[in-house]
Design an enzyme around this catalytic site. Structure first.
Site, short mmCIF file in Angstrom:
data_model
loop_
_atom_site.label_atom_id
_atom_site.label_comp_id
_atom_site.label_asym_id
_atom_site.label_seq_id
_atom_site.Cartn_x
_atom_site.Cartn_y
_atom_site.Cartn_z
N ASN A 144 0.56 -10.43 -3.70
CA ASN A 144 -0.40 -9.38 -3.96
C ASN A 144 -0.04 -8.44 -4.78
O ASN A 144 -1.33 -7.87 -5.84
CB ASN A 144 -0.50 -8.97 -2.41
CG ASN A 144 0.34 -7.53 -1.65
OD1 ASN A 144 1.58 -8.12 -2.68
ND2 ASN A 144 -0.25 -7.13 -1.13
N GLU B 156 9.29 -4.59 3.25
CA GLU B 156 8.51 -3.55 3.33
C GLU B 156 7.00 -4.73 4.17
O GLU B 156 6.75 -5.63 3.52
CB GLU B 156 7.88 -3.31 1.42
CG GLU B 156 9.17 -2.46 1.06
CD GLU B 156 8.61 -0.78 1.21
OE1 GLU B 156 9.36 0.15 0.74
OE2 GLU B 156 7.98 -0.60 2.33
N CYS C 134 -0.89 -3.83 1.61
CA CYS C 134 -0.34 -3.35 2.56
C CYS C 134 -0.58 -2.00 2.67
O CYS C 134 -0.65 -1.54 4.36
CB CYS C 134 1.14 -3.82 2.66
SG CYS C 134 1.89 -2.55 1.99
N GLU D 108 11.33 2.31 -0.80
CA GLU D 108 11.26 1.68 -2.72
C GLU D 108 11.04 3.38 -3.44
O GLU D 108 10.02 3.72 -3.14
CB GLU D 108 10.42 0.75 -2.73
CG GLU D 108 11.18 -0.82 -1.54
CD GLU D 108 11.30 -1.63 -1.83
OE1 GLU D 108 9.29 -1.99 -2.04
OE2 GLU D 108 11.12 -3.00 -2.43
#
Ligand SMILES: NC(=O)C1=CN([C@@H]2O[C@H](COP(=O)(O)OP(=O)(O)OC[C@H]3O[C@@H](n4cnc5c(N)ncnc54)[C@H](OP(=O)(O)O)[C@@H]3O)[C@@H](O)[C@H]2O)C=CC1
Ligand SMILES: O=C(O)[C@H](O)CS(=O)(=O)O
Length: 485
Positions: free
Chosen positions: A157, A255, A289, A463
Site C-alpha cells: 500500500n 507495524e 493501516c 518508526e
C-alpha cells in the site's frame, strides 16, 4: 509509462552488490491494478539469493560502521536529494504498480524521502551516557551500537515510504538491510535502491530480494546473521513472522493492522470533521493501516454529519490515477474488492442503510464506488475487521463513557481520531483511548517527526521521530575498574 530517467524501471534485483536475475531465471509479472496490463517482470528469487544478500551485507557493514556518522549522514542526505529530484518518475512507477492517484504517489515519495532526510540528521545524534559508578575505582559508560544486519518485509500500500521508513534509521545507525517488498509492488523498491547507490551507498549494504515470500521470509527470519526484522503488513502475517523470529531471538518492529475509530462529539466543528473523515477514510482508496474504520457520531449531530459527509464523498472522482482530477484509484486486487463487498453486504444484512455507493465501479478492474452506510452496529464485520477499502460505516453513541468502551472494544490499537472543542473532553478522551496514535481535530497524523506505531495487536516499536533509530541500536554497558590506581 513515460520516464525522464528510464533506468529507474528495473527488472533485476540488487543482491550482494550486483543487479541480477533469479538463480532459476524465473520471473514474476507486475501488473497495473487500473488496467490489468503487465508493466514489467522482476526475478522470482528464493532462499539462496537471500542468503547471499545476508552474507554480503555482513561483510560490507564493517566498512560502513568505520565511517563517521557525518559521512553516513552525507550519503543519506544525497539519497534524499535524489529521491526528490526524481519524484515525478518515482511517482509514475508507484502509481502504475499500486494504483494510487499521481498526486498521492508524489506525496508518498516526499513522505518516504522525509524519513531519509530525518535519519540523515539523527545519524549524528546517537549519544551515549556516563553513569555515577557504584565504586570509587570504577567508571560506567553506556554506548549505543548498530544492531547489525537487518531485514525488512514491506507491504503494497506504500511501496516507497514503508521501505524508506525502515532503511533510513537502519543505515543511519550503521546497519545493513535486506528488503523483501510486496510482490505486487516491487518496482518502487528497485528504483529506491538504484538511487541509493547513485547517492554513494555501498550496494552490498542494501539488497532487495523479490520473489517467493515464504521462502525469502524463512531465510530472513531464520538466518542467525540477521539481528532484526522490521515488518509492515497484516497482523496475521506479522504473527507468523514473529513466531519464525523466536528461534533466533531476533529483535522485531511490527507495524500491523488497525481498526481506527473516528469519533465526532456534538461539540465538534462538523465541517472540519468531514474534511478529516475524507482525508482519513478515503486516502489511498481506504488502503492504509491508519484509515478510519469505524465512525462513531454522537446522536445530537449524527444526521447532520452523515448528510455533510455524503455531499463530500459524492464529489470524489474514481479513475486511473494518472488522469487529472482523480482522487480514488483502484483497489489493489480482486481479493481486496471482495473484502469490501463482503463488509457492505454484511452491514446491510445486519440493519445498515446504504447512503451512497455500495458496489463495484463501472470502470471495472479494482475500481469501487466510495460508500457510506448508516446505522452501523457491533454485530457487523466492519466493527471488528479492517475493511481496507472505501467504506465509511457510521455508528452512533450517547455518552462519552459509552464511546470509550465502544472505541476500545478491539484487539487493535494503531490510530484513532476524534473531534471535540472541549479542552477537558480532549484530555479525558485522548488519555482513555487505547491506541498508539490519536488524531485530535485532524484526520492526518503521519509524519517523520512523530513516533508512528501501535499497541495491542497493531504492533511493536515506533518508526520515525527521535525514537525511531532506537530500534536499530543496542545499548552496551562498559564498567571500567581499577581507576583508583
Ligand atoms: N499495516 C499495514 O500497513 C498493512 C495492512 N495490511 C492488511 O493486510 C491485509 C492483507 O494484505 P496483504 O498484502 O496480504 O498483507 P500481507 O501482510 O500478507 O503482506 C505484507 C508483506 O508480507 C509478505 N508476506 C506475506 N506472507 C509472508 C510470509 N509467510 N513470509 C514472509 N513474508 C510474507 C508479503 O509478500 P508478498 O507480497 O510476496 O505476498 C508482503 O511483502 C490487508 O487487507 C490489510 O488488512 C496490508 C498491507 C499493509
Ligand atoms: O502502512 C500504512 O498504511 C502507512 O503507515 C500509513 S501512513 O504512514 O502513510 O499514514
Amino acid at each position: 509509462m513515460q520516464l525522464k530517467n528510464p533506468a529507474l524501471l528495473r527488472r533485476q534485483c540488487p543482491v550482494a552488490g550486483e543487479w541480477i536475475d533469479a538463480d532459476s531465471g524465473e520471473t514474476i509479472a507486475v501488473t497495473n491494478p487500473a488496467t490489468g496490463e503487465t508493466i514489467a517482470t522482476v526475478p522470482r528469487m528464493g532462499a539462496a539469493e537471500t542468503r547471499r544478500a545476508i552474507d554480503a551485507a555482513k561483510a560490507e557493514m564493517r566498512g560502513w560502521q568505520r565511517r563517521t556518522a557525518k559521512e553516513r549522514a552525507a550519503v543519506l542526505r544525497r539519497w534524499y536529494e535524489l529521491l526528490l529530484a526524481n519524484q515525478d518518475d518515482l511517482a509514475a512507477i508507484l502509481t502504475s504498480e499500486q494504483g494510487k492517484p499521481l498526486a498521492e504517489a508524489r506525496g508518498e515519495i516526499a513522505y518516504g524521502a522525509s524519513y531519509i532526510e530525518w535519519f540523515a540528521e539523527e545519524a549524528k545524534r546517537v549519544y551515549g551516557d556516563t553513569i555515577p559508578a557504584h565504586g570509587t575505582d570504577k567508571r560506567i559508560v553506556v554506548i549505543r551500537q548498530p544492531i547489525g544486519v537487518t531485514a525488512a518485509i514491506t507491504p503494497w500500500n506504500f511501496p516507497n515510504a514503508m521501505i524508506a521508513r525502515k532503511a533510513g534509521p537502519a543505515l543511519a545507525a550503521g546497519c545493513a538491510m535486506i528488503v523483501k517488498p510486496a510482490s505486487q509492488t516491487p518496482l518502487s523498491a528497485l528504483a529506491l535502491a538504484a538511487l541509493a547507490f547513485d547517492a554513494g551507498l555501498p550496494p552490498a549494504l542494501f539488497s532487495v530480494v523479490t520473489g517467493a515470500a515464504s521462502e525469502i521470509g524463512s531465510e530472513l527470519t531464520g538466518n542467525p546473521t540477521v539481528a532484526k526484522l522490521s515488518f509492515t503488513g497484516s497482523t496475521e502475517t506479522g504473527k507468523a513472522l514473529l513466531a519464525q523470529c523466536a528461534a533466533t531471538v531476533k529483535k522485531t518492529s511490527m507495524e500491523l493492522g488497525g481498526n481506527a475509530p473516528f469519533i465526532v462529539f456534538d461539540d465538534a466543528d462538523l465541517d472540519a470533521a468531514v474534511d478529516g473523515a475524507i482525508a482519513s477514510k478515503y486516502r489511498n482508496t481506504g488502503q492504509t493501516c491508519v484509515c478510519a474504520n469505524r465512525f462513531y457520531i454522537q446522536t445530537g449531530v449524527y444526521d447532520a454529519f452523515a448528510d455533510k459527509l455524503a455531499i463530500a464523498v459524492a464529489k470524489l472522482k474514481v479513475g486511473n490515477g494518472v488522469e487529472p482530477g482523480i482522487n480514488q484509484g483502484p483497489l489493489i486486487d480482486e481479493k481486496a474488492v471482495r473484502k469490501v463487498e463482503n463488509h457492505i453486504a454484511d452491514a446491510l444484512a445486519n440493519g445498515g442503510e446504504l447512503v451512497l455507493g455500495g458496489r463495484r465501479h463501472e470502470l471495472g478492474h479494482g475500481f469501487f464506488e466510495p460508500t457510506i452506510v448508516k446505522h452501523a452496529n457491533a454485530r457487523m464485520k466492519v466493527a471488528r475487521e479492517e475493511t481496507f477499502g472505501p467504506l465509511a460505516a457510521l455508528f452512533c453513541f450517547e455518552t462519552e463513557d459509552e464511546l470509550i468502551a465502544l472505541a476500545n472494544d478491539t484487539e487493535f490499537g494503531l490510530a484513532s481520531y476524534f473531534y471535540s472543542r472541549d479542552i477537558g473532553r480532549v484530555w479525558r478522551v485522548a488519555e482513555a483511548l487505547e491506541y498508539g496514535m490519536v488524531g485530535i481535530n485532524t484526520g492526518l497524523i503521519s509524519s517523520e517527526v512523530a513516533p508512528f506505531g501501535g499497541v495491542k495487536q497493531s504492533g511493536i516499536g515506533r518508526e520515525g521521530s527521535k525514537y525511531g533509530i532506537d530500534d536499530y541500536l543496542e545499548l552496551k554497558y562498559l564498567c571500567i575498574g581499577g581507576i583508583d590506581g
